[in-house]
Design a protein around this motif. Structure first.
Motif, PDB file in Angstrom:
ATOM      1  N   PRO A 156      18.817  39.266  49.389  1.00 37.45           N
ATOM      2  CA  PRO A 156      18.580  40.021  50.620  1.00 37.45           C
ATOM      3  C   PRO A 156      17.183  39.810  51.193  1.00 37.45           C
ATOM      4  CG  PRO A 156      18.409  41.478  48.727  1.00 37.45           C
ATOM      5  CD  PRO A 156      18.880  40.152  48.203  1.00 37.45           C
ATOM      6  N   VAL A 157      16.307  39.157  50.433  1.00 40.87           N
ATOM      7  CA  VAL A 157      14.958  38.867  50.916  1.00 40.87           C
ATOM      8  C   VAL A 157      15.046  37.848  52.051  1.00 40.87           C
ATOM      9  CG1 VAL A 157      12.690  37.951  50.300  1.00 40.87           C
ATOM     10  CG2 VAL A 157      13.963  39.353  48.653  1.00 40.87           C
ATOM     11  N   LEU A 158      14.312  38.093  53.137  1.00 43.45           N
ATOM     12  CA  LEU A 158      14.344  37.186  54.282  1.00 43.45           C
ATOM     13  C   LEU A 158      13.582  35.897  53.983  1.00 43.45           C
ATOM     14  CD1 LEU A 158      14.721  40.180  55.498  1.00 43.45           C
ATOM     15  CD2 LEU A 158      14.082  39.131  57.664  1.00 43.45           C
ATOM     16  N   GLY A 159      13.812  34.887  54.826  1.00 44.15           N
ATOM     17  CA  GLY A 159      13.018  33.671  54.751  1.00 44.15           C
ATOM     18  C   GLY A 159      13.820  32.443  54.385  1.00 44.15           C
ATOM     19  N   LEU A 160      13.818  31.432  55.276  1.00 43.42           N
ATOM     20  CA  LEU A 160      14.663  30.253  55.123  1.00 43.42           C
ATOM     21  C   LEU A 160      13.895  28.997  54.725  1.00 43.42           C
ATOM     22  CD1 LEU A 160      16.985  30.768  58.215  1.00 43.42           C
ATOM     23  CD2 LEU A 160      17.378  31.447  55.838  1.00 43.42           C
ATOM     24  N   GLU A 161      12.584  29.125  54.516  1.00 46.06           N
ATOM     25  CA  GLU A 161      11.790  27.961  54.104  1.00 46.06           C
ATOM     26  C   GLU A 161      10.517  28.449  53.439  1.00 46.06           C
ATOM     27  OE1 GLU A 161      10.615  25.745  57.590  1.00 46.06           O
ATOM     28  OE2 GLU A 161      10.171  27.580  58.703  1.00 46.06           O
ATOM     29  N   ALA A 162      10.004  27.628  52.527  1.00 46.54           N
ATOM     30  CA  ALA A 162       8.782  28.001  51.824  1.00 46.54           C
ATOM     31  C   ALA A 162       8.089  26.761  51.291  1.00 46.54           C
ATOM     32  CB  ALA A 162       9.097  28.960  50.674  1.00 46.54           C
ATOM     33  N   ALA A 163       6.814  26.934  50.987  1.00 47.52           N
ATOM     34  CA  ALA A 163       6.037  25.892  50.313  1.00 47.52           C
ATOM     35  C   ALA A 163       5.268  26.544  49.181  1.00 47.52           C
ATOM     36  CB  ALA A 163       5.076  25.217  51.286  1.00 47.52           C
ATOM     37  N   GLY A 164       5.143  25.818  48.081  1.00 48.49           N
ATOM     38  CA  GLY A 164       4.427  26.382  46.936  1.00 48.49           C
ATOM     39  C   GLY A 164       4.473  25.443  45.749  1.00 48.49           C
ATOM     40  N   ARG A 165       4.462  26.034  44.569  1.00 53.02           N
ATOM     41  CA  ARG A 165       4.410  25.242  43.336  1.00 53.02           C
ATOM     42  C   ARG A 165       5.594  25.625  42.454  1.00 53.02           C
ATOM     43  NH1 ARG A 165      -0.324  26.123  42.881  1.00 53.02           N
ATOM     44  NH2 ARG A 165      -0.965  24.197  43.931  1.00 53.02           N
ATOM     45  N   VAL A 166       6.276  24.632  41.883  1.00 52.77           N
ATOM     46  CA  VAL A 166       7.402  24.873  40.985  1.00 52.77           C
ATOM     47  C   VAL A 166       6.860  25.392  39.652  1.00 52.77           C
ATOM     48  CG1 VAL A 166       9.355  23.862  39.776  1.00 52.77           C
ATOM     49  CG2 VAL A 166       8.794  23.085  42.101  1.00 52.77           C
ATOM     50  N   VAL A 167       7.273  26.617  39.282  1.00 57.91           N
ATOM     51  CA  VAL A 167       6.711  27.245  38.077  1.00 57.91           C
ATOM     52  C   VAL A 167       7.734  27.474  36.965  1.00 57.91           C
ATOM     53  CG1 VAL A 167       4.804  28.350  39.300  1.00 57.91           C
ATOM     54  CG2 VAL A 167       6.997  29.548  39.122  1.00 57.91           C
ATOM     55  N   THR A 168       9.024  27.418  37.290  1.00 58.18           N
ATOM     56  CA  THR A 168      10.062  27.642  36.280  1.00 58.18           C
ATOM     57  C   THR A 168      11.251  26.744  36.576  1.00 58.18           C
ATOM     58  OG1 THR A 168       9.413  29.996  36.281  1.00 58.18           O
ATOM     59  CG2 THR A 168      11.389  29.410  35.050  1.00 58.18           C
ATOM     60  N   LEU A 169      11.869  26.221  35.519  1.00 59.00           N
ATOM     61  CA  LEU A 169      13.040  25.364  35.662  1.00 59.00           C
ATOM     62  C   LEU A 169      14.271  26.037  35.079  1.00 59.00           C
ATOM     63  CD1 LEU A 169      11.587  21.920  34.472  1.00 59.00           C
ATOM     64  CD2 LEU A 169      11.695  22.810  36.812  1.00 59.00           C
ATOM     65  N   GLY A 170      15.392  25.933  35.788  1.00 58.28           N
ATOM     66  CA  GLY A 170      16.664  26.365  35.241  1.00 58.28           C
ATOM     67  C   GLY A 170      17.279  25.247  34.402  1.00 58.28           C
ATOM     68  N   GLU A 171      18.338  25.583  33.704  1.00 58.33           N
ATOM     69  CA  GLU A 171      19.019  24.604  32.864  1.00 58.33           C
ATOM     70  C   GLU A 171      19.480  23.403  33.697  1.00 58.33           C
ATOM     71  OE1 GLU A 171      23.041  24.286  30.038  1.00 58.33           O
ATOM     72  OE2 GLU A 171      22.412  26.207  30.889  1.00 58.33           O
ATOM     73  N   GLY A 172      19.128  22.203  33.257  1.00 54.91           N
ATOM     74  CA  GLY A 172      19.560  20.988  33.933  1.00 54.91           C
ATOM     75  C   GLY A 172      18.653  20.500  35.037  1.00 54.91           C
ATOM     76  N   ALA A 173      17.646  21.300  35.406  1.00 59.33           N
ATOM     77  CA  ALA A 173      16.712  20.857  36.452  1.00 59.33           C
ATOM     78  C   ALA A 173      15.772  19.795  35.900  1.00 59.33           C
ATOM     79  CB  ALA A 173      15.922  22.043  36.990  1.00 59.33           C
ATOM     80  N   ASP A 174      15.395  18.862  36.733  1.00 60.68           N
ATOM     81  CA  ASP A 174      14.527  17.756  36.341  1.00 60.68           C
ATOM     82  C   ASP A 174      13.165  18.277  35.883  1.00 60.68           C
ATOM     83  OD1 ASP A 174      13.063  15.432  36.055  1.00 60.68           O
ATOM     84  OD2 ASP A 174      13.464  14.678  38.075  1.00 60.68           O
ATOM     85  N   GLU A 175      12.774  17.939  34.658  1.00 59.44           N
ATOM     86  CA  GLU A 175      11.508  18.419  34.104  1.00 59.44           C
ATOM     87  C   GLU A 175      10.303  17.929  34.904  1.00 59.44           C
ATOM     88  OE1 GLU A 175      11.184  17.634  29.962  1.00 59.44           O
ATOM     89  OE2 GLU A 175      12.969  18.791  29.428  1.00 59.44           O
TER      90      GLU A 175
END
Length: 323
Positions: free
Chosen positions: A59-78
Motif C-alpha cells: 500500500p506504500v506509494l511510489g513507482l520508482e526508486a534509486a538506492g543500494r541493494v542491501v538484502t537478497l531473496g532466495e535465487g537473486a544474483d549475489e
C-alpha cells in the motif's frame, strides 16, 4: 522503516508518514535501501482512490526508486548485493526500503547520482516501452508528445531526438516551451494559445507517432493529425475516458490506436523493458545525450507539498522525494 501510505482517500493531507516493518524479499527479489524516489501523477490518482495498486502490491506509494541493494531473496544474483541501483516498482518507493523483483532492478547509470536517479526509472521505462517498443519510432519520422514539460515529456523529447526523429510537443507556458526547445524539440505549441493540429498543418508536419497523456479530449484531434500508418499511443486519461473514434479516418490512414499501462504488466514484461533500457537508454544517459530533468527535491515529511506541486502542474520535469 518510515513510509508513506494513504489511510483514507483524499487531498494531499491524506498522505501519512508511518512506521512499518522493513520489507522482506521473496524468492527472486531484492531489498533496496532508498535514497530517492520519483513522484508521479499515478501516485496522485492512487491517493485520490482512482488507481489502486495491483493485487499483492504494497500500500506504500511510489513507482520508482534509486538506492543500494542491501538484502537478497532466495535465487537473486549475489552480484547485486551492495550495488547502487534504480528500480521499477509496483509500489513502495515512498519509503526507506522497498522489496522489488530483481529483474526490475538496473545498475545506476555512470555519472548519475542517487539523489537524481530516483526520477529516471518510471519515466524512462514508460517512454522507451511506448515510443520505441510499441510506437516503433525510427529515424526521420515525426514524433508528437503532449505535455512536454512533464517528467514523461522531457524524457520523451530527448529519447526521440536520440532516435533521429523530428520532435513536436505541447506545453502550457512559455517557461516550459523554453525548456523543451533546449532539450531538442523542433516545434513547441502552447496549447493555451494555439491549436496543435493547426500548427502541425502550418508547418507541414504529420506525426508518425503520438504519445498522449490526455485521452478522450485529444482523441479526434490526434487521429486527424496522424500520418499515414501513424501510431497513436495513449498512456494517460487527464482529458477524460470516453470519446467518439472515427474508424473510417483511422482505416483510410491505415493507422492504429494503442492504450497501455506499465504498472499492471507482468513481472516478466517489466524485466524485458528494464533490460532494454540498460541496452539502449543507459548509454545515452552516460554520454549526456539523455538526462533526467529534476524540478525539485522534497524530504519525506514534505510529501504533501510535492503532491500539491504535481497537481498544480507548475513544475518542469520530475519531483523527487528523499526518504
Amino acid at each position: 522503516m518510515r513510509a508513506v501510505i494513504v489511510e483514507e482517500s483524499g487531498g494531499p493531507e491524506a498522505l501519512t508518514v508511518v512506521e512499518m516493518d522493513d520489507p522482506q524479499p521473496g524468492p527472486g527479489e531484492v531489498v533496496v535501501e532508498v535514497v530517492s524516489a520519483g513522484v508521479n501523477r499515478a501516485d496522485v490518482l492512487q491517493r485520490k482512490g482512482f488507481y489502486d495498486p495491483p493485487p499483492g502490491a504494497t500500500p506504500v506509494l511510489g513507482l520508482e526508486a534509486a538506492g543500494r541493494v542491501v538484502t537478497l531473496g532466495e535465487g537473486a544474483d549475489e552480484a547485486l548485493l551492495g550495488q547502487d541501483a534504480v528500480a521499477l516498482l509496483s509500489g513502495g518507493g515512498y519509503a526507506e526500503k522497498v522489496a522489488v523483483p530483481a529483474g526490475q532492478v538496473a545498475p545506476l547509470p555512470a555519472g548519475l547520482d542517487l539523489e537524481t536517479a530516483g526520477g529516471i526509472m518510471e519515466t524512462a521505462a514508460t517512454v522507451w516501452s511506448n515510443v520505441a517498443m510499441v510506437g516503433r519510432l525510427t529515424a526521420g519520422e515525426t514524433f508528437l508528445v503532449h505535455g512536454g514539460g512533464s517528467g514523461i515529456g522531457t524524457m520523451a523529447i530527448q529519447v526521440a531526438k536520440a532516435l533521429g526523429a523530428r520532435v513536436v510537443t505541447t506545453v502550457g507556458s512559455a517557461e516550459k516551451a523554453e525548456t523543451c526547445r533546449a532539450l531538442g524539440a523542433d516545434l513547441v505549441v502552447n496549447y493555451r494559445e494555439q491549436d496543435f493540429g493547426a500548427e502541425l498543418k502550418k508547418h507541414g508536419l504529420r506525426p508518425d507517432v503520438i504519445l498522449d497523456i490526455m485521452g478522450a479530449r485529444y482523441l479526434d484531434a490526434n487521429v486527424r493529425a496522424l500520418n499515414t500508418s501513424g501510431r497513436l499511443v495513449v498512456i494517460g486519461l487527464q482529458g477524460g475516458v470516453k470519446a467518439e473514434l472515427d474508424l473510417n479516418r483511422l482505416l483510410m490512414k491505415r493507422a492504429s490506436v494503442t492504450a497501455t499501462s506499465l504498472r499492471a504488466r507482468p513481472t516478466e514484461e517489466k524485466a524485458t523493458i528494464v533490460s532494454d533500457l540498460v541496452d539502449h537508454v543507459w548509454p545515452l544517459v552516460e554520454d549526456g545525450t539523455v538526462r533526467p530533468i529534476i524540478h525539485e527535491r522534497f524530504a519525506l515529511d514534505d510529501v504533501a507539498e510535492a503532491h500539491r506541486v504535481m497537481e498544480a502542474s507548475t513544475h518542469t520535469g520530475k519531483l523527487v522525494l528523499l526518504p
